[in-house]
Design an enzyme around this catalytic site. Structure first.
Site, PDB file in Angstrom:
ATOM      1  N   ASP A  38       0.812  -1.213   0.000  1.00 23.05           N
ATOM      2  CA  ASP A  38       0.000   0.000   0.000  1.00 23.05           C
ATOM      3  C   ASP A  38       0.850   1.270   0.000  1.00 23.05           C
ATOM      4  O   ASP A  38       0.463   2.278  -0.598  1.00 23.05           O
ATOM      5  CB  ASP A  38      -0.935   0.001   1.210  1.00 23.05           C
ATOM      6  N   GLY A  39       2.004   1.236   0.665  1.00 23.95           N
ATOM      7  CA  GLY A  39       2.869   2.406   0.682  1.00 23.95           C
ATOM      8  C   GLY A  39       3.345   2.776  -0.711  1.00 23.95           C
ATOM      9  O   GLY A  39       3.424   3.959  -1.069  1.00 23.95           O
TER      10      GLY A  39
ATOM     11  N   ARG B 223       2.572   6.144  -3.065  1.00 28.46           N
ATOM     12  CA  ARG B 223       3.619   6.895  -3.773  1.00 28.46           C
ATOM     13  C   ARG B 223       3.259   7.044  -5.250  1.00 28.46           C
ATOM     14  O   ARG B 223       3.467   8.105  -5.848  1.00 28.46           O
ATOM     15  CB  ARG B 223       4.971   6.190  -3.614  1.00 28.46           C
TER      16      ARG B 223
ATOM     17  N   ASN C 285      -5.492   8.522   1.823  1.00 26.71           N
ATOM     18  CA  ASN C 285      -5.885   7.761   3.007  1.00 26.71           C
ATOM     19  C   ASN C 285      -6.338   8.652   4.152  1.00 26.71           C
ATOM     20  O   ASN C 285      -7.467   8.556   4.616  1.00 26.71           O
ATOM     21  CB  ASN C 285      -4.731   6.878   3.482  1.00 26.71           C
ATOM     22  N   GLU C 286      -5.423   9.488   4.641  1.00 24.41           N
ATOM     23  CA  GLU C 286      -5.756  10.304   5.811  1.00 24.41           C
ATOM     24  C   GLU C 286      -4.807  11.477   5.978  1.00 24.41           C
ATOM     25  O   GLU C 286      -3.669  11.470   5.484  1.00 24.41           O
ATOM     26  CB  GLU C 286      -5.717   9.462   7.094  1.00 24.41           C
TER      27      GLU C 286
ATOM     28  N   ARG D  46       4.633  15.123  25.292  1.00 27.68           N
ATOM     29  CA  ARG D  46       3.694  16.243  25.397  1.00 27.68           C
ATOM     30  C   ARG D  46       2.344  15.892  24.784  1.00 27.68           C
ATOM     31  O   ARG D  46       2.218  15.022  23.945  1.00 27.68           O
ATOM     32  CB  ARG D  46       4.271  17.485  24.721  1.00 27.68           C
TER      33      ARG D  46
ATOM     34  N   ALA E 188      -6.869   1.785   7.264  1.00 26.21           N
ATOM     35  CA  ALA E 188      -5.456   2.039   7.565  1.00 26.21           C
ATOM     36  C   ALA E 188      -5.335   2.610   8.979  1.00 26.21           C
ATOM     37  O   ALA E 188      -5.772   1.975   9.947  1.00 26.21           O
ATOM     38  CB  ALA E 188      -4.877   2.978   6.509  1.00 26.21           C
ATOM     39  N   TYR E 189      -4.761   3.813   9.128  1.00 23.96           N
ATOM     40  CA  TYR E 189      -4.546   4.407  10.455  1.00 23.96           C
ATOM     41  C   TYR E 189      -5.866   4.577  11.201  1.00 23.96           C
ATOM     42  O   TYR E 189      -5.965   4.335  12.406  1.00 23.96           O
ATOM     43  CB  TYR E 189      -3.844   5.765  10.273  1.00 23.96           C
TER      44      TYR E 189
ATOM     45  N   SER F 263      -6.758   1.361  12.911  1.00 23.03           N
ATOM     46  CA  SER F 263      -5.912   1.102  14.075  1.00 23.03           C
ATOM     47  C   SER F 263      -6.272   1.999  15.255  1.00 23.03           C
ATOM     48  O   SER F 263      -6.092   1.616  16.411  1.00 23.03           O
ATOM     49  CB  SER F 263      -4.433   1.324  13.704  1.00 23.03           C
TER      50      SER F 263
END
Length: 321
Positions: free
Chosen positions: A78-79, A83, A153-154, A164, A195-196, A199
């Site tokens: 997917d990466g 790209r 994606n996001e 912090r 994806a993210y 998760s």
């Protein structure tokens, strides 16, 4: 009949031996069919470095403009597909992923189907699906746009320092919704929902749904649950001046921009979707089950129900899914 001036971009994760071999096969097949294979400058340099024998392959932006690219074949996970979407963003070429990675959720074909996928590309035997993309802008305290990008994606606002917390206010369509401390906020498309967003505890959104998911990360607030808004809405995340530290914006994990206190990240649907080439038209449910290895043992399903003998007096519609 193929045309010699057909230009097909080949995008490859050139740091792995198996993807280098795959690139050699695909380039050879395209040339044999009379098409012109094209590599990005980055991939061309890496393939030359490893001695892949593709030195004479045309280079995107040098030998062939992006507007002349008919389609991008992606060899990787997917990466690498993300790209490729970045490489053809200024053109109209759809992206076809052949999964040589792990999950490969965006990929259309697997390694074993590579030769067939290339054959169908040559024959133009595919459909094109348009996926919602995000326009992402960063504004300073004077409301000036200081960074403008996009995401398939996001877009994620995250704390830059591990120790912090960010103090943010979430805004929808110019109206404040809630203020809270958090590790960040994920703003996801349906494509990125696996994806993210996934998760982080966000919802899986079917690709046919036009929506944007907003998921706070480790938020310290009562009302900081995942939200789903329509694509016509604008979502903004503002780092409050009292934030003790820096934030950072990441788009698709590829493009980043530092966020000082007072910065605003404004996200809305892009006018330009991302185009994905499709060879198959299976149900998205089946893709979820296959990619995430979901347990479905014991499912009876409509076919099993239809095959079972009906009890006396049962309706023809009884048990329909």
């Amino acid at each position: 009949m193929t045309q010699p001036d057909r230009s097909i971009l080949v995008v490859v994760h050139a740091l792995r031996a198996d993807t280098v071999e795959a690139a050699q096969r695909v380039v050879a097949a395209l040339r044999a069919a009379g098409a012109r294979p094209v590599l990005s400058a980055e991939d061309h340099a890496e393939l030359v470095r490893v001695g892949a024998g593709l030195d004479d392959t045309a280079v995107l932006g040098e030998d062939v403009p992006v507007d002349d690219i008919e389609l991008a074949i992606v060899l990787g996970g997917d990466g690498t597909i993300l790209r490729a979407a970045e490489l053809v963003r200024e053109g109209t070429a759809p992206v076809l992923g052949i999964n040589l990675g792990h999950i490969g959720f965006l990929a259309e074909s697997e390694r074993d189907d590579m030769d067939e996928a290339v054959r169908r590309v040559i024959a133009r035997d595919y459909t094109v699906e348009e996926r919602l993309a995000l326009q992402v802008r960063v504004k300073d305290t004077a409301d000036r746009v200081v960074y403008d990008t996009w995401a398939l994606n996001e877009a994620t606002v995250e704390k830059a320092s591990r120790e912090r917390m960010l103090e943010v206010v979430m805004e929808i369509d110019g109206r404040p919704l809630s203020t809270f401390g958090c590790d960040g906020v994920v703003i996801s498309t349906p494509t990125g929902s696996t994806a993210y967003n996934f998760s982080a505890g966000g919802p899986v959104i079917w690709p046919t749904v036009q929506a944007i998911a907003v998921v706070p990360l480790s938020a310290h607030a009562l009302f900081a649950k995942p939200l789903v808004v329509g694509p016509e809405h604008a979502v903004a995340i503002e780092l409050l001046e009292r934030t003790n530290g820096q934030g950072i914006l990441w788009c698709d994990g590829r493009r980043s921009h530092d966020l000082p206190p007072g910065a605003r990240v404004v996200v809305r649907r892009s006018d330009r979707p991302v185009r994905l080439a499709r060879l198959h038209h299976g149900a998205f449910t089946d893709r979820l089950v296959r990619k995430f290895h979901l347990p479905v043992e014991g499912w009876r399903g409509p076919a099993a129900i239809a095959a079972a003998p009906k009890r006396p007096g049962a309706s023809d519609f009884e048990g329909d899914a």
